[in-house]
Design an enzyme around this catalytic site. Structure first.
Site, PDB file in Angstrom:
ATOM      1  N   LYS A   1      11.086 -14.388  -2.958  1.00 51.35           N
ATOM      2  CA  LYS A   1      11.545 -14.139  -1.582  1.00 51.35           C
ATOM      3  C   LYS A   1      12.057 -12.701  -1.441  1.00 51.35           C
ATOM      4  O   LYS A   1      11.769 -12.020  -0.460  1.00 51.35           O
ATOM      5  CB  LYS A   1      12.665 -15.123  -1.221  1.00 51.35           C
ATOM      6  CG  LYS A   1      12.162 -16.557  -1.040  1.00 51.35           C
ATOM      7  CD  LYS A   1      13.296 -17.558  -0.836  1.00 51.35           C
ATOM      8  CE  LYS A   1      12.730 -18.971  -0.759  1.00 51.35           C
ATOM      9  NZ  LYS A   1      13.748 -20.001  -0.485  1.00 51.35           N
TER      10      LYS A   1
ATOM     11  N   GLN B   1      19.650 -21.665  -1.812  1.00 51.51           N
ATOM     12  CA  GLN B   1      18.470 -22.216  -2.488  1.00 51.51           C
ATOM     13  C   GLN B   1      18.774 -23.630  -2.990  1.00 51.51           C
ATOM     14  O   GLN B   1      19.805 -23.865  -3.610  1.00 51.51           O
ATOM     15  CB  GLN B   1      18.063 -21.305  -3.657  1.00 51.51           C
ATOM     16  CG  GLN B   1      16.780 -21.703  -4.355  1.00 51.51           C
ATOM     17  CD  GLN B   1      15.549 -21.594  -3.447  1.00 51.51           C
ATOM     18  OE1 GLN B   1      15.490 -20.734  -2.570  1.00 51.51           O
ATOM     19  NE2 GLN B   1      14.573 -22.467  -3.643  1.00 51.51           N
TER      20      GLN B   1
ATOM     21  N   ASP C   1      16.732 -20.788   7.097  1.00 53.99           N
ATOM     22  CA  ASP C   1      15.976 -21.942   6.595  1.00 53.99           C
ATOM     23  C   ASP C   1      15.742 -22.987   7.686  1.00 53.99           C
ATOM     24  O   ASP C   1      14.970 -23.923   7.495  1.00 53.99           O
ATOM     25  CB  ASP C   1      16.753 -22.607   5.448  1.00 53.99           C
ATOM     26  CG  ASP C   1      16.122 -22.357   4.088  1.00 53.99           C
ATOM     27  OD1 ASP C   1      14.945 -21.924   4.053  1.00 53.99           O
ATOM     28  OD2 ASP C   1      16.790 -22.593   3.073  1.00 53.99           O
TER      29      ASP C   1
HETATM   30  N1  LIG Z   1      16.831 -23.336   0.615  1.00 52.36           N
HETATM   31  C1  LIG Z   1      15.606 -23.775   0.301  1.00 52.36           C
HETATM   32  N2  LIG Z   1      15.397 -24.331  -0.895  1.00 52.36           N
HETATM   33  C2  LIG Z   1      14.142 -24.819  -1.184  1.00 52.36           C
HETATM   34  C3  LIG Z   1      13.077 -24.701  -0.256  1.00 52.36           C
HETATM   35  C4  LIG Z   1      13.344 -24.080   0.992  1.00 52.36           C
HETATM   36  O1  LIG Z   1      12.458 -23.941   1.888  1.00 52.36           O
HETATM   37  N3  LIG Z   1      14.622 -23.629   1.227  1.00 52.36           N
HETATM   38  N4  LIG Z   1      11.787 -25.103  -0.602  1.00 52.36           N
HETATM   39  C5  LIG Z   1      11.485 -25.354  -2.001  1.00 52.36           C
HETATM   40  C6  LIG Z   1      11.158 -24.153  -2.822  1.00 52.36           C
HETATM   41  N5  LIG Z   1      10.576 -23.003  -2.101  1.00 52.36           N
HETATM   42  C7  LIG Z   1      11.356 -22.245  -1.296  1.00 52.36           C
HETATM   43  O2  LIG Z   1      12.526 -22.058  -1.521  1.00 52.36           O
HETATM   44  C8  LIG Z   1       9.278 -22.495  -2.460  1.00 52.36           C
HETATM   45  C9  LIG Z   1       8.352 -23.274  -3.072  1.00 52.36           C
HETATM   46  C10 LIG Z   1       7.127 -22.724  -3.490  1.00 52.36           C
HETATM   47  C11 LIG Z   1       6.867 -21.390  -3.287  1.00 52.36           C
HETATM   48  C12 LIG Z   1       5.614 -20.737  -3.791  1.00 52.36           C
HETATM   49  O3  LIG Z   1       5.263 -19.669  -3.333  1.00 52.36           O
HETATM   50  N6  LIG Z   1       4.955 -21.348  -4.766  1.00 52.36           N
HETATM   51  C13 LIG Z   1       3.775 -20.816  -5.395  1.00 52.36           C
HETATM   52  C14 LIG Z   1       3.731 -21.175  -6.866  1.00 52.36           C
HETATM   53  C15 LIG Z   1       4.979 -20.858  -7.611  1.00 52.36           C
HETATM   54  C16 LIG Z   1       4.943 -21.226  -9.094  1.00 52.36           C
HETATM   55  O4  LIG Z   1       3.988 -20.865  -9.772  1.00 52.36           O
HETATM   56  O5  LIG Z   1       5.911 -21.872  -9.529  1.00 52.36           O
HETATM   57  C17 LIG Z   1       2.529 -21.403  -4.740  1.00 52.36           C
HETATM   58  O6  LIG Z   1       2.594 -22.537  -4.227  1.00 52.36           O
HETATM   59  O7  LIG Z   1       1.489 -20.740  -4.785  1.00 52.36           O
HETATM   60  C18 LIG Z   1       7.791 -20.619  -2.663  1.00 52.36           C
HETATM   61  C19 LIG Z   1       8.989 -21.161  -2.244  1.00 52.36           C
HETATM   62  C20 LIG Z   1      12.674 -26.029  -2.677  1.00 52.36           C
HETATM   63  N7  LIG Z   1      13.894 -25.361  -2.390  1.00 52.36           N
END
Ligand SMILES: Nc1nc2c(c(=O)[nH]1)N[C@@H](CN(C=O)c1ccc(C(=O)N[C@@H](CCC(=O)O)C(=O)O)cc1)CN2
Length: 291
Positions: free
Chosen positions: A53, A97, A118
């Protein structure tokens, strides 16, 4: 037939290019958007997400304020960090987070709703229910944007959401049934008697159950769009909710990784910029009244 890819990574790139211009326009008017994050503990996944992020922010001109707290932090210590970001004028929006291992409802409720990038503060979820302007939850918003940017019509579509979690499933139903989307939404969950009967009838399936491979080819209408939101780890690798054979039946599938995850990040950036624009507009309007 192999489904076409709903490409979240490419869409994130395109959205970043658009937002770079909006951030530059804000900066020209003296507003510097700043994203704050509060991260508690050592979970490697959470560290990756927060790092990604802030990297995204740096690429488009948004400043970063990163608060990392040890796993031993108490509720009061995390709340004190939230209070500081609420009061910090350099922080135009921030998030806590998840997961934190603490009382997350209390933490979320402590964030200033007008800094809640968020879209998960009770006030912003209430605004969503009422159809009032507010920040919107990033993952559900990202699903809708991913479909829109690939030309998939939601108006009048039958959309089945699998999962009723607070960050995805529940707000997803509310977003889909806004007049601007006008989809018919069915929310399925662990109490649903015949999940396949619902998904087979759907033009769009949004799988957010967190159960690896729960959606299989026989559960999908030929040509349907299937979004894989679930993130589980199996043998250290990401395992989504959508089984590999779905690519042979569906018309569109979001890969995982590379689909909804990057869209969650794109919508976070969008929220940061939109909220900074709104507060600038409000400040201008207030200045006009007092002039
Ligand atoms: N406060 C928050 N916590 C969490 C959220 C949220 O929206 N707000 N969502 C999830 C985690 N998340 C954002 O925080 C999130 C999940 C996945 C990705 C992402 O880009 N993933 C990649 C792969 C990453 C890897 O290899 O591990 C993809 O899908 O290509 C970004 C953000 C829980 N917590």
């Amino acid at each position: 037939m192999t489904a076409q890819k709903l490409d979240g990574s490419a869409t994130l790139k395109a959205i970043k290019a658009e937002l770079t211009e909006r951030v530059a326009a804000l900066r020209e008017q003296g507003v510097v958007p700043g994203l704050g994050t509060v991260l508690v503990g050592d979970d490697p996944g959470s560290h990756w997400y927060v790092g990604a992020k802030h990297k995204d922010c740096a690429e488009i001109g948004i400043e970063s304020i990163r608060v990392d707290l040890p796993a031993t932090s108490t509720q009061a210590e995390v709340e004190a960090a939230i209070d500081e970001l609420n009061a910090d004028p350099a922080c135009t929006g921030f998030l806590v987070q998840q997961p934190t291992g603490l009382d997350e409802f209390a933490l979320l409720s402590r964030v200033d709703p007008d800094k809640d990038v968020d879209g998960l503060h009770p006030v912003n979820l209430g605004r969503l229910v009422l159809g009032e302007e507010g920040s919107l939850p990033c993952t559900p918003l990202g699903c809708i944007e991913l479909l829109r940017r690939h030309g998939i019509e939601l108006r009048g579509a039958e959309v089945v959401v699998v999962g009723r979690g607070l960050t995805v499933g529940r707000p997803m139903g509310l977003l889909l049934t806004r007049r601007s989307e006008n989809a018919t939404a069915t929310l399925c969950h662990t109490g649903t008697r015949d999940l396949a009967a619902h998904t087979r009838n759907a033009d769009v399936v949004i799988a957010a159950a967190g159960v690896p491979g729960i959606i299989t080819a026989d559960m999908v209408k030929p040509g349907a769009a299937v979004l894989d939101v679930g993130v589980s780890r199996v043998d250290g690798k990401i395992a989504g909710d959508v089984a590999a054979d779905v690519w042979e039946t569906a018309g569109w599938v979001s890969p995982n990784p590379g689909g909804v995850g990057p869209m969650t990040r794109a919508m976070l950036l969008m929220n940061v910029v939109t909220m900074a624009e709104r507060s600038l507009a409000a400040a201008k309007a207030a200045a006009k009244v007092t002039a």
